[in-house]
Design an enzyme around this catalytic site. Structure first.
Site, mmCIF file in Angstrom:
data_model
loop_
_atom_site.group_PDB
_atom_site.id
_atom_site.type_symbol
_atom_site.label_atom_id
_atom_site.label_comp_id
_atom_site.label_asym_id
_atom_site.label_seq_id
_atom_site.Cartn_x
_atom_site.Cartn_y
_atom_site.Cartn_z
ATOM 1 N NE ARG A 41 -4.106 1.783 2.330
ATOM 2 C CZ ARG A 41 -4.609 2.486 3.330
ATOM 3 N NH1 ARG A 41 -3.985 2.525 4.488
ATOM 4 N NH2 ARG A 41 -5.743 3.152 3.169
ATOM 5 C CB ALA A 100 -5.263 5.137 -0.068
ATOM 6 C CB SER A 101 -10.800 3.056 -0.262
ATOM 7 O OG SER A 101 -11.140 3.809 -1.399
ATOM 8 C CG HIS A 102 -11.522 1.538 6.152
ATOM 9 N ND1 HIS A 102 -11.186 0.219 6.416
ATOM 10 C CD2 HIS A 102 -11.681 2.140 7.358
ATOM 11 C CE1 HIS A 102 -11.163 0.033 7.717
ATOM 12 N NE2 HIS A 102 -11.457 1.188 8.316
#
Length: 391
Positions: A41, A100-102
């Site tokens: 990530r 950046a999504s959960h």
């Protein structure tokens, strides 16, 4: 030689996957664990991100605070990667416009989408490119088309994906339009929420294919919608009670109660209500009310006038009708209601709330949506035969 499995990066990935598993209640599937390890990530995040400190979004820079930046990259929460659509925050106002999504929502969506090797995938909302990298790892680079509307974000994610060894078709364009040259797709997957499913998504998804998108309603932004496209190009499916994503930019609505809706010459009717206001704007009740009313939104105002502790404003999305529901701050659950326009909105909210109670207080997983070939959206409870037009 250092064991790469003991590197800080790999330890952080494993820690994130454990946290996601706890959050979801089950282990992340092996294929997505592998994808998350390959497409770590933090490699997709910009050098400047925004985190909440002292109650507001503030920048965290990789150069000046590498530990804080890396910790945020692997926290079980979204990471804001752009504010104000990339414009300078000269007036000090900062609002998130890309993230950046959960992580839990990302892995849940990937699981629900049921992506298989070789599947053709249309991904709407490239953002940082993290989701795209993991999808590439799963289905193969040549099978993914990923679309991003923001020119700067699209250029960055395209270059970054290439640097990290991924070569999907990365398009800068309006996600509502999909990407016809790559159609038909087995899966259309959006990582931005929508209030209406764009007809191009349905047209570009093969018969039997799946559209998966977070759902946004003017009343509540909550729910994950999974639709299957049928032979006649009807799309139909159900919700699950998860996901809250930023609204697709081309479906945003910027209305203000004062100026856009309420005018000085309005003369509202006055009445009273005993329905607790906060009961209708949260949880399953709010999801149901949003789907019964369709085109109605709300906002709160503290101490609008002397003697009123707070006010719940309710309005139609076209601004033609509104209601204000006041509380004096006392213990008695009795509220003063002011309503103006052709619709009595608080009466409609009360009716929708009674409907929800009468039907057993259903949650999102009892609701569904059907989109007919002409684009009409019909919400339904339990079965498509129990439907109503979504306003």
């Amino acid at each position: 030689m250092t064991d790469p499995q003991q590197s800080p990066e790999q330890a952080a990935v494993r820690g994130l996957l454990r946290a996601v598993a706890t959050d979801l209640g089950h282990d992340v599937a092996p294929q997505w664990q592998e994808a998350a390890t390959a497409a770590a990530r933090h490699r997709f995040l910009p050098d400047r991100i925004w985190t909440i400190r002292d109650g507001r979004y503030q920048p965290t820079d990789r150069d000046t605070d590498p530990e804080g930046w890396f910790t945020a990259a692997y926290a079980l929460k979204p990471v804001v990667t752009q504010v104000n659509d990339g414009a300078p925050d000269d007036d000090g106002e900062v609002w998130p416009s890309s993230s950046a999504s959960h992580p839990s929502m990302v892995f849940l969506m990937l699981e629900v989408a049921d992506l298989r090797p070789g599947a053709r995938v249309l991904h709407i909302g490239t953002g940082t490119g993290w989701d795209s990298g993991m999808i590439c790892h799963r289905v193969g680079d040549t099978n993914l088309v990923t679309v991003e509307i923001d020119h700067a974000l699209a250029a960055r994610s395209r270059a970054l994906l290439k640097t990290l060894g991924y070569s999907p078709t990365a398009v800068c364009g309006d996600g509502r339009l999909g990407w016809a040259p790559g159609a038909p797709y087995d899966r259309t997957l959006a990582t931005c929420s929508v209030r209406r499913v764009p007809p191009h998504w349905i047209a570009q998804t093969r018969t039997g294919g799946v559209i998966l998108t977070p759902w946004d309603n003017p009343w509540i932004c909550w729910g994950l919608l999974r639709l299957t496209v049928e032979d006649d190009r009807t799309a139909m499916g159900r919700y699950s009670p998860h996901s809250s994503f930023m609204l697709m930019r081309t479906q945003r609505q910027d209305m203000h109660i004062h100026g856009d809706v309420v005018k000085d010459d309005h003369q509202p009717d006055e009445s009273a209500s005993t329905l607790p206001r906060r009961d209708v704007v949260q949880g399953n009740a709010a999801f149901a009310i949003g789907h019964r009313l369709g085109d109605v939104w709300y906002t709160w105002q503290d101490e609008p006038v002397a003697g009123v502790a707070d006010r719940l404003w309710v309005a139609t999305t076209d601004g033609t009708s509104w209601a204000a529901i006041d509380h004096d701050g006392g213990d008695e659950d009795r509220f003063t209601v002011y309503q103006h326009g052709p619709r009595r909105l608080w009466n409609e909210v009360e009716e929708a709330h009674r409907w929800w109670l009468d039907h057993g207080q259903p949650g999102p997983d009892r609701f569904g949506l059907t989109i007919t070939p002409d684009g009409t959206h019909h919400a339904w409870l339990d079965t498509p035969s129990n439907s109503w037009p979504l306003g």
